[in-house]
Design a protein around this motif. Sequence first.
Motif, short mmCIF file in Angstrom:
data_model
loop_
_atom_site.label_atom_id
_atom_site.label_comp_id
_atom_site.label_asym_id
_atom_site.label_seq_id
_atom_site.Cartn_x
_atom_site.Cartn_y
_atom_site.Cartn_z
N ARG A 1 0.85 -1.33 -0.29
CA ARG A 1 0.24 -0.03 0.33
C ARG A 1 0.70 0.78 0.05
NH1 ARG A 1 -3.71 -1.48 3.66
NH2 ARG A 1 -5.00 -2.08 2.50
N MET A 2 0.59 2.40 -0.80
CA MET A 2 1.27 3.58 -0.99
C MET A 2 0.09 4.90 -1.38
SD MET A 2 4.49 2.35 -1.45
CE MET A 2 5.35 3.32 -2.11
N LEU A 3 1.22 5.34 -0.93
CA LEU A 3 0.89 6.86 -0.80
C LEU A 3 0.89 7.82 -1.80
CD1 LEU A 3 -0.50 9.24 1.67
CD2 LEU A 3 0.33 10.19 0.13
N ASN B 1 0.90 11.15 -3.64
CA ASN B 1 0.70 12.40 -3.76
C ASN B 1 1.09 13.86 -4.58
OD1 ASN B 1 0.04 14.74 -1.51
ND2 ASN B 1 2.16 15.77 -2.25
N ILE C 1 -4.59 6.72 -2.36
CA ILE C 1 -3.97 5.44 -1.78
C ILE C 1 -3.93 4.44 -3.07
CG2 ILE C 1 -4.39 3.43 -0.20
CD1 ILE C 1 -3.24 6.05 0.75
N ASN D 1 -2.15 0.59 -4.39
CA ASN D 1 -1.40 -0.97 -4.65
C ASN D 1 -0.19 -1.25 -5.33
OD1 ASN D 1 -3.08 -1.53 -1.78
ND2 ASN D 1 -4.50 -1.89 -3.22
N ARG E 1 4.80 7.21 -1.52
CA ARG E 1 5.30 6.53 -0.07
C ARG E 1 4.57 5.64 0.40
NH1 ARG E 1 4.30 12.33 1.10
NH2 ARG E 1 5.88 13.32 1.22
N VAL E 2 4.88 4.30 1.54
CA VAL E 2 4.99 3.27 1.96
C VAL E 2 3.58 4.10 3.16
CG1 VAL E 2 5.50 0.92 3.34
CG2 VAL E 2 6.46 2.22 1.09
N VAL E 3 2.50 3.70 3.70
CA VAL E 3 1.28 3.32 5.21
C VAL E 3 1.21 2.51 4.99
CG1 VAL E 3 1.03 6.22 3.56
CG2 VAL E 3 -0.25 3.93 3.17
N MET E 4 0.53 2.75 6.27
CA MET E 4 0.25 0.45 6.91
C MET E 4 -0.98 1.28 7.52
SD MET E 4 3.58 -0.52 8.76
CE MET E 4 4.70 1.01 9.10
N LEU E 5 -1.89 0.39 7.20
CA LEU E 5 -2.41 -0.10 8.61
C LEU E 5 -2.54 -0.04 10.39
CD1 LEU E 5 -5.13 -1.84 6.10
CD2 LEU E 5 -5.57 0.23 6.48
N ASP F 1 -1.01 -3.09 10.50
CA ASP F 1 0.22 -4.02 9.66
C ASP F 1 1.28 -3.24 10.19
OD1 ASP F 1 -0.46 -4.31 7.06
OD2 ASP F 1 -0.78 -2.54 6.58
#
Length: 101
Positions: free
Chosen positions: A2-4, A6, A53, A55, A80-84, A87
């Motif tokens: 999962r990536m943000l 921007n 967001i 993938n 940017r890598v993002v986490m839930l 995660d």
Amino acid sequence: MRMLLNIRIPHEPFNTFVREGTIGDVMAKILDEIKPEAAYFTEQNGTRGAVLIVNLDDPSGVPALAEPWFLKFNADCEFRVVMLPEDIQKAGLEDLGKKWR
């Protein structure tokens, strides 16, 4: 992963698409192609922006996500890598804390 994504979109050529009445079609085509999990549109530093967001299964997928924004809008893109929350729970922070005291 999962990536943000921007995105900062300059006034041109976006304004031209708006004046021509084609912006809806252009945006729909991009979003249909990259299939973001979520998409938010906002102001960024006095210009248009978006936060998506997405993938990414493999780094080779970056161009497919960024090039439509580059080519259609001359936009800037940052990933940017993002986490839930789940995660971060699986990240093993407790063990890392013990290891790096």
